[in-house]
Design an enzyme around this catalytic site. Structure first.
Site: not given
Length: 155
Positions: A27, A85, A93, A97, A124-125, A131-132
């Site tokens: 980050e 998280f 991948g 997660g 953070n794409e 999340y999307k």
């Protein structure tokens, strides 16, 4: 892979702190991690614990974790707040997660919370896309405020 998700123990704290440093580096804020191991352990396992966590292991090696606590909203009531998280980079991948995130969601459901909150950096794409997939609401209008320990001590 031999994946296991379990509740974190105090013995996990050194590894969790390593992963926290990995997350801070990702980050672009490694200097922001100032908590000591003793402070971290006390906050999770001392006389007044304020956080809980799930760890995800592969063959007993902790490869990720989700740290959360109860947040109270005067508008919404009790909500689970997901503070950190992370799945370590070499294991991303692989669906790990997803398993960990869904375990946290189950915790919110089991505790009958009125919802779940977390933050994600706007650049953070990969995380935003993750999340999307859950149809998460990502809000842009709120700004985060904070004070350091030093700033508070001046009062």
């Amino acid at each position: 892979m031999n994946i296991n998700i379990r509740v974190a123990t105090q013995q996990d704290c050194p590894r969790l702190l390593e992963l926290i440093h990995e997350l801070a580096l990702y980050e672009k804020a490694p200097e922001e991690v100032t908590v000591t191991l003793a402070e971290f352990e006390d906050a999770g396992f001392g006389s007044n614990p304020v956080w809980n966590a799930f760890v995800v292991e592969n063959d007993q090696l902790i490869i990720g974790f989700a740290l959360y606590y109860t947040r109270y909203s005067t508008w919404k009531g009790c909500r689970l707040y997901l503070e950190d998280f992370i799945v370590t980079e070499s294991y991303r991948g692989k669906g790990i997660g997803k398993l960990l995130f869904e375990r946290v969601m189950k915790e919110a459901k089991d505790k009958n919370f009125n919802g779940m909150n977390w933050q994600v950096l706007d650049w953070n794409e990969p995380a935003i896309n993750f999340y999307k997939k859950y149809d998460a609401q990502l809000e842009a209008e709120w700004l985060n405020g904070s004070f350091s320990k030093e700033q508070i001590s001046k009062v």
